[in-house]
Design an enzyme around this catalytic site. Sequence first.
Site, PDB file in Angstrom:
ATOM      1  N   ASN A  46       3.610  -1.742  -3.818  1.00 44.37           N
ATOM      2  CA  ASN A  46       3.601  -0.812  -2.801  1.00 44.37           C
ATOM      3  C   ASN A  46       4.847  -0.608  -1.852  1.00 44.37           C
ATOM      4  O   ASN A  46       5.158   0.382  -1.684  1.00 44.37           O
ATOM      5  CB  ASN A  46       2.500  -0.798  -1.745  1.00 44.37           C
ATOM      6  CG  ASN A  46       1.118  -0.679  -2.471  1.00 44.37           C
ATOM      7  OD1 ASN A  46       0.994   0.173  -3.420  1.00 44.37           O
ATOM      8  ND2 ASN A  46       0.086  -1.386  -2.009  1.00 44.37           N
ATOM      9  N   HIS A  52       2.245   9.264 -15.767  1.00 44.83           N
ATOM     10  CA  HIS A  52       3.715   8.889 -15.617  1.00 44.83           C
ATOM     11  C   HIS A  52       4.617  10.154 -16.184  1.00 44.83           C
ATOM     12  O   HIS A  52       5.662  10.114 -16.421  1.00 44.83           O
ATOM     13  CB  HIS A  52       4.197   7.779 -16.301  1.00 44.83           C
ATOM     14  CG  HIS A  52       3.904   6.516 -15.443  1.00 44.83           C
ATOM     15  ND1 HIS A  52       4.248   5.249 -15.946  1.00 44.83           N
ATOM     16  CD2 HIS A  52       3.231   6.440 -14.393  1.00 44.83           C
ATOM     17  CE1 HIS A  52       3.693   4.316 -14.924  1.00 44.83           C
ATOM     18  NE2 HIS A  52       3.217   5.142 -13.987  1.00 44.83           N
TER      19      HIS A  52
HETATM   20  C1  HEM Z   1      -1.322   1.020 -15.939  1.00 41.33           C
HETATM   21  C2  HEM Z   1      -0.095   0.123 -15.476  1.00 41.33           C
HETATM   22  C3  HEM Z   1       0.851   0.959 -14.657  1.00 41.33           C
HETATM   23  C4  HEM Z   1       2.023   0.509 -14.304  1.00 41.33           C
HETATM   24  C5  HEM Z   1       2.496  -0.953 -14.706  1.00 41.33           C
HETATM   25  C6  HEM Z   1       2.688   1.479 -13.454  1.00 41.33           C
HETATM   26  C7  HEM Z   1       3.731   1.236 -12.888  1.00 41.33           C
HETATM   27  C8  HEM Z   1       4.578   2.059 -12.060  1.00 41.33           C
HETATM   28  C9  HEM Z   1       5.897   1.902 -11.510  1.00 41.33           C
HETATM   29  C10 HEM Z   1       6.490   0.570 -11.582  1.00 41.33           C
HETATM   30  C11 HEM Z   1       6.221   3.061 -10.930  1.00 41.33           C
HETATM   31  C12 HEM Z   1       7.256   3.200 -10.021  1.00 41.33           C
HETATM   32  C13 HEM Z   1       7.451   2.463  -8.958  1.00 41.33           C
HETATM   33  C14 HEM Z   1       8.602   2.431  -7.952  1.00 41.33           C
HETATM   34  O1  HEM Z   1       9.679   1.883  -8.725  1.00 41.33           O
HETATM   35  O2  HEM Z   1       8.776   2.624  -6.957  1.00 41.33           O
HETATM   36  C15 HEM Z   1       4.932   3.982 -10.963  1.00 41.33           C
HETATM   37  C16 HEM Z   1       5.071   5.329 -10.665  1.00 41.33           C
HETATM   38  C17 HEM Z   1       4.039   6.160 -10.564  1.00 41.33           C
HETATM   39  N1  HEM Z   1       2.733   5.813 -11.148  1.00 41.33           N
HETATM   40 FE1  HEM Z   1       2.218   4.164 -12.401  1.00 41.33          FE
HETATM   41  N2  HEM Z   1       1.856   2.531 -13.173  1.00 41.33           N
HETATM   42  C18 HEM Z   1       0.502   2.512 -13.961  1.00 41.33           C
HETATM   43  C19 HEM Z   1      -0.462   3.274 -14.244  1.00 41.33           C
HETATM   44  C20 HEM Z   1      -0.566   4.317 -13.318  1.00 41.33           C
HETATM   45  C21 HEM Z   1      -1.834   5.140 -13.204  1.00 41.33           C
HETATM   46  C22 HEM Z   1      -3.016   4.933 -14.018  1.00 41.33           C
HETATM   47  C23 HEM Z   1      -1.415   6.313 -12.579  1.00 41.33           C
HETATM   48  C24 HEM Z   1      -2.314   7.517 -12.141  1.00 41.33           C
HETATM   49  C25 HEM Z   1      -3.168   7.799 -12.745  1.00 41.33           C
HETATM   50  C26 HEM Z   1      -0.016   5.963 -12.136  1.00 41.33           C
HETATM   51  C27 HEM Z   1       0.601   6.939 -11.441  1.00 41.33           C
HETATM   52  C28 HEM Z   1       1.891   6.838 -11.249  1.00 41.33           C
HETATM   53  C29 HEM Z   1       2.915   8.138 -10.641  1.00 41.33           C
HETATM   54  C30 HEM Z   1       2.380   9.539 -10.523  1.00 41.33           C
HETATM   55  C31 HEM Z   1       4.000   7.384 -10.344  1.00 41.33           C
HETATM   56  C32 HEM Z   1       5.224   8.165  -9.708  1.00 41.33           C
HETATM   57  C33 HEM Z   1       5.233   8.111  -8.249  1.00 41.33           C
HETATM   58  C34 HEM Z   1       6.048   8.841  -7.294  1.00 41.33           C
HETATM   59  O3  HEM Z   1       7.038   9.548  -7.859  1.00 41.33           O
HETATM   60  O4  HEM Z   1       6.049   8.787  -6.158  1.00 41.33           O
HETATM   61  N3  HEM Z   1       0.465   5.050 -12.765  1.00 41.33           N
HETATM   62  N4  HEM Z   1       3.929   3.272 -11.866  1.00 41.33           N
END
Ligand code: HEM
Length: 321
Positions: A93, A194
Site C-alpha cells: 500500500n 490490470h
Molecule cells: C493477483 C495478484 C496481484 C498482484 C501481484 C498485483 C500487483 C499490483 C502491483 C504491483 C501494482 C502496481 C502498484 C504500484 O506500483 O504502485 C498493481 C496495480 C493495480 N492493481 Fe494489482 N495485483 C494483483 C491483483 C489485482 C486484482 C485482483 C485487482 C482487482 C480486481 C487489481 C487491481 C489493480 C489495479 C486497478 C491497479 C492500478 C492502480 C492504480 O493505477 O492506481 N490487482 N497491482
Amino acid sequence: MASSFVSMFVVFIVGILVGSSNAQLSTNFYCETCPQLFPTVRAVVEEAIAQEARMGASLLRLHFHDCFINGCDASNLLDDTPTMLGEKTAAPNLNSVRGFEVIDQIKSAVEQVCPGVVSCADILAIAAKDSVNILRGPEWEVKLGRRDAMTASFAAANSSNGIPPPSSNLSALISNFQSKGLSARDLVALYGAHTIGQARCKSFRPHIYNDTNIDPSYARANQAICPSNSGNGDGNLAPLDPQTPTTFDNTYYRSLVSKQSLLHSDQELYNGGSTDMLVQTYVSNPGAFSSDFITGMLNMGDIMPLTGSQGQIRTNCRRIN
Ligand code: HEM
Ligand SMILES: *[C@@H]1O[C@H](CO)[C@@H](O)[C@H](O)[C@H]1NC(C)=O
Ligand SMILES: *[C@@H]1O[C@H](CO)[C@@H](O)[C@H](O)[C@H]1NC(C)=O
Ligand SMILES: *[C@@H]1O[C@H](CO)[C@@H](O)[C@H](O)[C@H]1NC(C)=O
C-alpha cells in the site's frame, strides 16, 4: 467410524457458517433504507474519473486490497492511531494505493441522503463496480450488507499471504487465491483488472531488467522510464496495459501473449504454465472474460464479510465511531 462422523459434522457446521455469512449479502440490501444509494455513489465516481481516468483503477484496487486483508470490511480505509498501526503503510500500500479522498467524498454524499446506514465496505464494492463500468467494462449487481471493521492489521497487510507481491510465481499466486476461497479461474479473470491503471518503477524494475520472458523493445521502452538502480525513480509510472490503459477491455491478455507485461507476476499467467489456455480464451473471447471477471468480483466480494451485528457502520471511513 466415530472420528469420521465427527469430521463430517465439523465440515457440515463450517459449511453452514461460511454459507450463512455470505447468504446475508444481497443485491437489495439497501432498497428500503437507502433507495438513492446507487445514483449517489455513481455521480461522485463519474466526477472523479472525469477529472482523472486513472482514479477508476485506483478505486477498483482499493476494494481488492480491502477484501484480501481479513475480508471485505473496509479495514484498509482506517487511518493509523496512537494505539493502532493500520494497513496504509504496509508494503503493498505504501506510496501506492490512492483514492481515499474520493471514498471520503462518496461517504459524505451517502451520509447526506441516508445517515448511518451504508457501510464503507459496501461503498468500496459499489465504487469498484462503477469504476469498471464507467471505463467501458461490464455492469453487474453487487452484493451488499457488509459492515465495517473496528480495527486494521499492519501485520496481515504486510505479509505475502495477504496481497501477493509482484515477484510472485504462478504457484504462489494460485495458492494465495486458494487460501481465500478463490480459484485459478478467479485469479486469471480478476487479474484482468490490470487492463487499467499504472505501476511504479519500484514494482516493475526487476521484470524489465532481469527477466528474459519479456519483449526486448517493450523492456527497453520501460527502462527509459525506470532507472536500474534501486531508489532511483522508484515512483516513475507506466501503464499496466500498454495498449489501452484507461479502457476496461481484454487487450491486457493480448499484451501477456506478446510478452509485453509490466510485472513479473503478470507474465507468470502466460509463461508456459497451467493458466496459458485461459489467457488465450480471454484474448479470443471478450464475453468469456467479462462473465468470469464478474464471477471473480462477486467471489472476491464475498470474502469474510462482517454481517448482522458484527462491526459497525462507520460515519467516517477513516476512523471507528
Ligand atoms: C493477483 C495478484 C496481484 C498482484 C501481484 C498485483 C500487483 C499490483 C502491483 C504491483 C501494482 C502496481 C502498484 C504500484 O506500483 O504502485 C498493481 C496495480 C493495480 N492493481 Fe494489482 N495485483 C494483483 C491483483 C489485482 C486484482 C485482483 C485487482 C482487482 C480486481 C487489481 C487491481 C489493480 C489495479 C486497478 C491497479 C492500478 C492502480 C492504480 O493505477 O492506481 N490487482 N497491482
Ligand atoms: C514489510 O514487508 C516488507 C517487504 O516484504 C519488508 O521489507 C519489511 O521489513 C516489512 N516491515 C515490517 C515492519 O515487518
Ligand atoms: C514459487 O515461489 C514460492 C514462494 O516464494 C517458492 O517457495 C517456490 O519454490 C516457487 N516455485 C517455483 C516453481 O518456482
Ligand atoms: C538483477 O539480478 C541481480 C542478481 O540477482 C541483482 O543483483 C540485481 O540487483 C537485479 N537487478 C534488478 C534491476 O532487479
